[in-house]
Write an enzyme that holds these catalytic residues in place. Sequence first.
Site, PDB file in Angstrom:
ATOM      1  CE  LYS A 120      -4.488  -1.520   1.489  1.00  0.00           C
ATOM      2  NZ  LYS A 120      -5.634  -1.378   2.356  1.00  0.00           N
ATOM      3  CE  LYS A 203      -6.520  -7.697  -0.585  1.00  0.00           C
ATOM      4  NZ  LYS A 203      -7.324  -7.597   0.588  1.00  0.00           N
ATOM      5  CE  LYS A 206     -13.847  -3.260   1.956  1.00  0.00           C
ATOM      6  NZ  LYS A 206     -12.511  -3.488   2.546  1.00  0.00           N
TER       7      LYS A 206
HETATM    8  N1  AQP Z   1      -9.984 -10.898  -2.351  1.00  0.00           N
HETATM    9  C1  AQP Z   1     -10.222 -11.422  -1.154  1.00  0.00           C
HETATM   10  N2  AQP Z   1     -10.352 -12.760  -0.994  1.00  0.00           N
HETATM   11  C2  AQP Z   1     -10.608 -13.309   0.217  1.00  0.00           C
HETATM   12  N3  AQP Z   1     -10.754 -12.565   1.348  1.00  0.00           N
HETATM   13  C3  AQP Z   1     -10.632 -11.226   1.229  1.00  0.00           C
HETATM   14  N4  AQP Z   1     -10.724 -10.234   2.121  1.00  0.00           N
HETATM   15  C4  AQP Z   1     -10.532  -9.048   1.498  1.00  0.00           C
HETATM   16  N5  AQP Z   1     -10.320  -9.243   0.191  1.00  0.00           N
HETATM   17  C5  AQP Z   1     -10.368 -10.593  -0.007  1.00  0.00           C
HETATM   18  C6  AQP Z   1     -10.981 -10.445   3.525  1.00  0.00           C
HETATM   19  O1  AQP Z   1     -12.021  -9.561   3.902  1.00  0.00           O
HETATM   20  C7  AQP Z   1     -11.802  -9.144   5.236  1.00  0.00           C
HETATM   21  C8  AQP Z   1     -11.905  -7.661   5.313  1.00  0.00           C
HETATM   22  O2  AQP Z   1     -10.869  -7.058   4.612  1.00  0.00           O
HETATM   23  P1  AQP Z   1     -10.606  -5.529   4.849  1.00  0.00           P
HETATM   24  O3  AQP Z   1     -11.647  -4.726   4.233  1.00  0.00           O
HETATM   25  O4  AQP Z   1     -10.391  -5.256   6.275  1.00  0.00           O
HETATM   26  O5  AQP Z   1      -9.231  -5.241   4.198  1.00  0.00           O
HETATM   27  P2  AQP Z   1      -8.555  -5.781   2.945  1.00  0.00           P
HETATM   28  O6  AQP Z   1      -8.132  -7.192   3.167  1.00  0.00           O
HETATM   29  O7  AQP Z   1      -7.455  -4.818   2.635  1.00  0.00           O
HETATM   30  O8  AQP Z   1      -9.719  -5.750   1.862  1.00  0.00           O
HETATM   31  P3  AQP Z   1      -9.820  -4.918   0.564  1.00  0.00           P
HETATM   32  O9  AQP Z   1     -11.118  -5.208  -0.071  1.00  0.00           O
HETATM   33  O10 AQP Z   1      -8.594  -5.149  -0.273  1.00  0.00           O
HETATM   34  O11 AQP Z   1      -9.840  -3.441   1.126  1.00  0.00           O
HETATM   35  P4  AQP Z   1      -8.936  -2.237   0.718  1.00  0.00           P
HETATM   36  O12 AQP Z   1      -9.016  -2.184  -0.757  1.00  0.00           O
HETATM   37  O13 AQP Z   1      -9.507  -1.033   1.374  1.00  0.00           O
HETATM   38  O14 AQP Z   1      -7.557  -2.557   1.214  1.00  0.00           O
HETATM   39  C9  AQP Z   1     -10.444  -9.664   5.669  1.00  0.00           C
HETATM   40  O15 AQP Z   1     -10.633 -10.814   6.461  1.00  0.00           O
HETATM   41  C10 AQP Z   1      -9.790 -10.021   4.373  1.00  0.00           C
HETATM   42  O16 AQP Z   1      -8.865 -11.083   4.527  1.00  0.00           O
END
Ligand code: AQP
Length: 342
Positions: A120, A203, A206
């Site tokens: 990030k 992955k 969002k």
């Molecule tokens: N692609 C994914 N596959 C499986 N699990 C996922 N999680 C997120 N993306 C995937 C799981 O969702 C939970 C919440 O994640 P988060 O929102 O706290 O943060 P993140 O992992 O950083 O998710 P994003 O969607 O990628 O958010 P941004 O873009 O804001 O960083 C966690 O349990 C995560 O493992």
Amino acid sequence: MTDAAKFTPRVLSGIQPSGGLTLGNYLGAMKRFVEMQDESGLETLYCMVDLHAITVWQDPAALTRNTRELAAGYIAAGLDPAKSILFNQSQVPEHAQLAWIFNCVARMGWMGRMTQWKDKAGKNSENASLGLFAYPALMAADILIYHATHVPVGEDQKQHLELTRDIAMKFNHDYGVDFFPITEPVIEGAATRVMSLRDGSKKMSKSDPSDMSRINMTDDADAIAKKIRKARTDPDPLPATTDGLRDRAEARNLVNIYAALAETSPQAVLEEFGAGTQFGTFKPALAELAVEKLSPISAEMARLMDDPAEIDRMLADGADRAREIAHPILKRTYEIVGMVGA
Ligand code: AQP
């Protein structure tokens, strides 16, 4: 050594309101949250981690909306405020208070090794927020402020959970106590790592700039069908066994998504469609299944979003219940550290 048996079996997890919920969040985390809620003998707490979300810039109005939408998503997916404590992280100040203690326990080197920080912050780390660097210490506080014993997450959070265990062990060691549990990660299910629809090496996220890379939980049937139709694949058809997907990240991702939604295994999906099936046939079937599974959730989310005051009331109630657990643990932590007046 920590005696796990002395801690109440308790589950804590959270999702950032940093955008709309994705299919990755749903399959990797939320679906498991719902299952754990119904397992006997487990207390469950699930939060919207808004303090984590602001480690990168969030438009205030969008943050408010995304937090409520996430709460609506939790309930629409099956979490029940009568069974689980659902709350917004910033409304339980003990998270940030314990995080400060953990900032003083964790080492700079530990944080610098986190792959999420490296991804990030990228090449521009001098310009990243201090909060982004300290993110895993706040996550450790989220978990340990409840003495949570189990944390269901997707694969990407594994390293942060290991760091949570390191922080608990160092605190217990430094202060000569057996106070924080050594939490177990729960990384289970058919889709612990859902990949981007545009790039099988990334992955689904969002905050990916391309909306075509993800399925949002609020996407309508047309949007879901379009995104799956345009999802990147290779020219080969489906193989007979999952071994044939090993070097085909995009194809493997679509099969895994199908299996997770259908609650079956990837091998069973390959057998159902048969070796040689073209993606021109598989993709519409996947789109149909995704719409069937997701549209009741998105319809319920929209209904709940019509009454934001009710969502806020439910979150306030959840925060009160969360604080009843968190406050005594923070107080005891302050006593252990030697703070006067704790
Ligand atoms: N692609 C994914 N596959 C499986 N699990 C996922 N999680 C997120 N993306 C995937 C799981 O969702 C939970 C919440 O994640 P988060 O929102 O706290 O943060 P993140 O992992 O950083 O998710 P994003 O969607 O990628 O958010 P941004 O873009 O804001 O960083 C966690 O349990 C995560 O493992």
